[in-house]
Design a protein around this motif. Structure first.
Motif, short mmCIF file in Angstrom:
data_model
loop_
_atom_site.label_atom_id
_atom_site.label_comp_id
_atom_site.label_asym_id
_atom_site.label_seq_id
_atom_site.Cartn_x
_atom_site.Cartn_y
_atom_site.Cartn_z
N GLN A 24 0.83 -1.21 0.00
CA GLN A 24 0.00 0.00 0.00
C GLN A 24 0.87 1.26 0.00
OE1 GLN A 24 -3.49 0.07 -0.26
NE2 GLN A 24 -3.13 -2.08 -0.71
N LEU A 25 2.02 1.18 0.67
CA LEU A 25 2.95 2.32 0.69
C LEU A 25 3.50 2.58 -0.71
CD1 LEU A 25 4.47 4.37 2.51
CD2 LEU A 25 6.26 2.64 2.78
N GLU A 26 3.80 1.50 -1.45
CA GLU A 26 4.26 1.63 -2.84
C GLU A 26 3.28 2.43 -3.68
OE1 GLU A 26 6.94 -2.12 -4.48
OE2 GLU A 26 4.77 -2.19 -4.68
N GLN A 27 1.98 2.18 -3.43
CA GLN A 27 0.92 2.80 -4.24
C GLN A 27 0.43 4.12 -3.66
OE1 GLN A 27 -2.12 -0.29 -4.54
NE2 GLN A 27 -0.51 -1.83 -4.65
N SER A 28 1.02 4.56 -2.56
CA SER A 28 0.48 5.75 -1.88
C SER A 28 1.07 7.03 -2.46
CB SER A 28 0.78 5.68 -0.38
OG SER A 28 2.07 6.17 -0.11
N THR A 29 0.50 8.16 -2.02
CA THR A 29 0.97 9.47 -2.49
C THR A 29 2.09 10.01 -1.61
OG1 THR A 29 -0.65 10.57 -1.09
CG2 THR A 29 -1.34 10.05 -3.34
N ILE A 30 2.52 9.24 -0.60
CA ILE A 30 3.55 9.72 0.33
C ILE A 30 4.91 9.75 -0.39
CG2 ILE A 30 4.79 9.21 2.47
CD1 ILE A 30 2.23 7.69 3.38
N PRO A 31 5.59 10.90 -0.35
CA PRO A 31 6.95 10.92 -0.92
C PRO A 31 7.90 10.15 0.00
CG PRO A 31 6.34 13.11 -0.10
CD PRO A 31 5.18 12.20 0.19
N VAL A 32 8.41 9.03 -0.49
CA VAL A 32 9.23 8.15 0.34
C VAL A 32 10.71 8.33 0.00
CG1 VAL A 32 9.71 5.74 0.93
CG2 VAL A 32 7.35 6.46 0.44
N ASN A 341 -5.74 1.35 5.83
CA ASN A 341 -6.10 2.43 6.75
C ASN A 341 -4.84 2.99 7.43
OD1 ASN A 341 -8.61 3.82 7.82
ND2 ASN A 341 -7.52 3.38 9.73
N THR A 342 -3.88 2.11 7.73
CA THR A 342 -2.62 2.54 8.36
C THR A 342 -1.86 3.50 7.43
OG1 THR A 342 -2.47 0.45 9.56
CG2 THR A 342 -0.42 1.70 9.29
N VAL A 343 -1.72 3.11 6.16
CA VAL A 343 -1.00 3.95 5.20
C VAL A 343 -1.80 5.23 4.91
CG1 VAL A 343 -0.13 4.07 2.81
CG2 VAL A 343 0.25 2.01 4.20
N GLU A 344 -3.13 5.08 4.90
CA GLU A 344 -3.99 6.25 4.64
C GLU A 344 -3.84 7.28 5.77
OE1 GLU A 344 -8.14 5.31 4.62
OE2 GLU A 344 -8.69 6.99 3.31
N ILE A 345 -3.71 6.82 7.00
CA ILE A 345 -3.46 7.74 8.12
C ILE A 345 -2.14 8.48 7.89
CG2 ILE A 345 -2.82 7.88 10.58
CD1 ILE A 345 -4.82 5.55 11.09
N ALA A 346 -1.13 7.74 7.44
CA ALA A 346 0.17 8.39 7.17
C ALA A 346 0.03 9.41 6.04
CB ALA A 346 1.22 7.33 6.82
N GLU A 347 -0.73 9.09 5.00
CA GLU A 347 -0.97 10.05 3.91
C GLU A 347 -1.61 11.32 4.46
OE1 GLU A 347 -3.36 8.67 0.65
OE2 GLU A 347 -1.74 7.48 -0.23
N GLN A 348 -2.59 11.12 5.37
CA GLN A 348 -3.29 12.27 5.96
C GLN A 348 -2.34 13.11 6.80
OE1 GLN A 348 -6.84 12.53 5.39
NE2 GLN A 348 -6.55 14.64 6.09
N LEU A 349 -1.45 12.45 7.55
CA LEU A 349 -0.45 13.17 8.36
C LEU A 349 0.44 14.03 7.47
CD1 LEU A 349 0.68 10.27 10.75
CD2 LEU A 349 -0.42 12.42 11.49
N VAL A 350 0.84 13.45 6.32
CA VAL A 350 1.69 14.19 5.38
C VAL A 350 0.93 15.39 4.82
CG1 VAL A 350 2.79 14.04 3.09
CG2 VAL A 350 3.14 12.20 4.78
#
Lengths: 364, 364
Positions: A24-32, A341-350
């Motif tokens: 899910q992190l691979e597919q997320s909008t979070i700049p890693v 939901n875990t990764v989505e929370i991180a997206e929201q934090l970002v």
């Protein structure tokens, strides 16, 4: 934020949920900027891929969190109890998938579609709710917003994967024994379910186990209290709030992935109709309305598998209670119920620029 | 009554329920003078044993009922529609397991533990209720008697055998395909469920199908209306009665034998406690209380299989609604839900000397 993105650690990376957090992190909008995989000693050295690059699993210990911005944790309650504060001390924000921190007053319990504003109060640890709670509150949020919510009575149909990979393996072995006509082997195969740490174990294949987690007061299971208290904390800000009555009966069913929920709910606005309730579901973030009886369309676990969405169907008004309705809610318990939901929370934090531990944090 | 006992015909003798009716008749207290087995043309000549003696299946046609005292029928609605009146015309009393006659005002709908007195009004045809209704009303009868019953909200977990032997075979084949990792074959195997005569078919193995029987008004299925209306007819004497609110969500689960039901109910007597409700269940005819959370004791389909009893556990008071409770009810849907209740009705007819068709019977 580090210059080109965030340094992210996945704690419990080798489990069924940990694996999916990486996906899910691979597919997320979070700049890693970097990914560190952490697990217990027996998994150290294993390799997992992130965007095509192999990453070796390292030992989960306090100093492993040096330089990390975000920890996505799915390693069980005792590990999170010990390591989440260590990560926060070293400046990381932890999104934790275990049940350990959920009822802590200092810890926001968040489903981004429902209560993203709770993240603003975080002190370094954010809890991801229980799988069966998440899909229910995602579905009920538009109902609460548009019609007011007075009461919820839920009966769950929960998949084996909620109890981990070993429970999945056990159910598959039991099912084969049942098909082969060997009930004795089937019973011998039961070592994990209904609850890993409990005294007795029963087969789940072609069976129903009305116990999820251990028994507590008044004959309720811990899972049932989780659904009651977490729903109130997420929707009302307080696990003991009484503005919405919530009650639950939780049952494990012989499904591998995808929880079902039969939900009865009463709304305040008595002008609500089946059509307006369906429209509310259809318009909600993270919800897909699958409700076309004329064409036999309704949510099914096998169809929900692999999706981040929560599927709602079988929407009906109660024929004898004014303002009451029924719905059938299905979601992939490993994705929206856990990893996504875990990764989505991180997206929201970002997105909300909240990836930092405040000065006054309890664990700093 | 014939001199040495009754002449009994089993209509639909070769089906999963018909077979079990023969078994239950063997073990019943009914004095049996002769047994005739009736089925459609393709089963004629097959042999089944009754008390060690082989009996050949004969063709189900009107004249086959000559000289018969009691017909135990499990041959589907259209067959019962045609043949039950023919049997009555020839002086037989028919206990019918199909849904065809259940809502007919001339036909008592009977669960012997709940409304045996309804048999006194029979005109030759008595209907056996739907499987999911029977186990619920058996369990709720002592609650109605001791505390008064205001409201019932049930979510069912129904086994594949409720849809017949072909549905069982289908689920077993699908489960093997799933274990073997072949989802395409699994989908190809779905020809019967959720509803034999409906347009679309879906796999049930490792899945949940929130459709039992066809869809009707307001998005409810026929099975859901059955549970609502049959419960009212049995408990209140009228399918449209409003003294008890009843609502249902019915779901097919990948279990072969044994229906589960998560039941929320509200009683009139607000002094009812968890302990007094448990005691009411424990003292009821046909009910076994299996409710010991400290020792992980609760009803399970695999444990209920082969028993005539209805098992009740997970009894809890609702923590926010006064006078409301929860229970988890499990029974063998082919026995108490079908074959045993049918034979038990016949036992009651014999006991109450009601094995005769009254002069004014509609079908005479």
């Amino acid at each position: 934020m580090s210059e080109a993105g965030y340094h992210i650690a996945i704690l419990g990376a080798t489990g069924a949920v940990g694996n999916r957090i990486l996906e899910q992190l691979e597919q997320s909008t979070i700049p890693v900027k970097s990914v560190k995989l952490l697990a217990s000693e027996r998994s150290v050295g294993k390799q997992l891929n992130f965007k095509g690059e192999p990453i070796s699993v390292e030992l989960a210990e306090p100093d492993a969190f040096e330089g990390i911005d975000i920890v996505l944790a799915s390693a069980g309650g005792s590990v999170s109890a010990e390591l989440a504060p260590e990560a926060v001390k070293r400046g990381a924000v932890v999104v934790d998938n275990s049940s350990y921190w959920r009822m802590d007053e200092r810890v926001p319990l968040v489903v981004p579609e429902v209560n993203p504003e709770a993240l603003r109060q975080h002190q370094g640890i954010i809890a991801n709710p229980n799988c069966s709670t998440i899909q229910m509150v995602v579905a009920l949020k538009p109902i609460q917003d548009q019609f007011g919510l007075n009461q919820v009575i839920v009966s769950t149909y929960q998949a084996a994967s909620g109890a981990g990979q070993s429970a999945i393996d056990e159910v598959i072995a039991e099912a084969q024994a049942y098909i082969d006509g060997d009930r004795a082997i089937m019973n011998d195969d039961a070592h994990i379910l209904p609850v890993k740490g409990d005294v007795k174990h029963y087969p789940l294949a072609f069976n129903l186990l009305a116990q999820i987690d251990v028994f507590e007061d008044e004959g309720y299971t811990h899972e049932e209290y989780k659904m009651i208290e977490e729903t109130k904390k997420i929707m009302l800000g307080d696990p003991k709030a009484t503005a919405i009555k919530v009650t639950a009966t939780t049952v494990r069913v012989p499904v591998i992935i995808g929880h079902g929920e039969s939900v009865y709910f009463e709304v305040a606005d008595k002008s609500a109709t089946r059509e307006s309730v369906q429209a509310a579901f259809a318009g909600a973030d993270g919800v897909v309305l699958q409700d076309d009886p004329d064409h036999q369309i309704y949510p099914q676990p096998l169809l929900a598998e692999g999706s981040r969405d929560t599927f709602v169907g079988r929407v009906r008004r109660d024929l004898e209670n004014e303002g009451a309705f029924h719905a059938w809610i299905v979601s992939d318990n490993l994705l929206k119920g856990a990893a996504w939901n875990t990764v989505e929370i991180a997206e929201q934090l970002v997105k909300d620029d909240l990836v930092h531990v405040p000065e006054q944090a309890s664990w700093k």
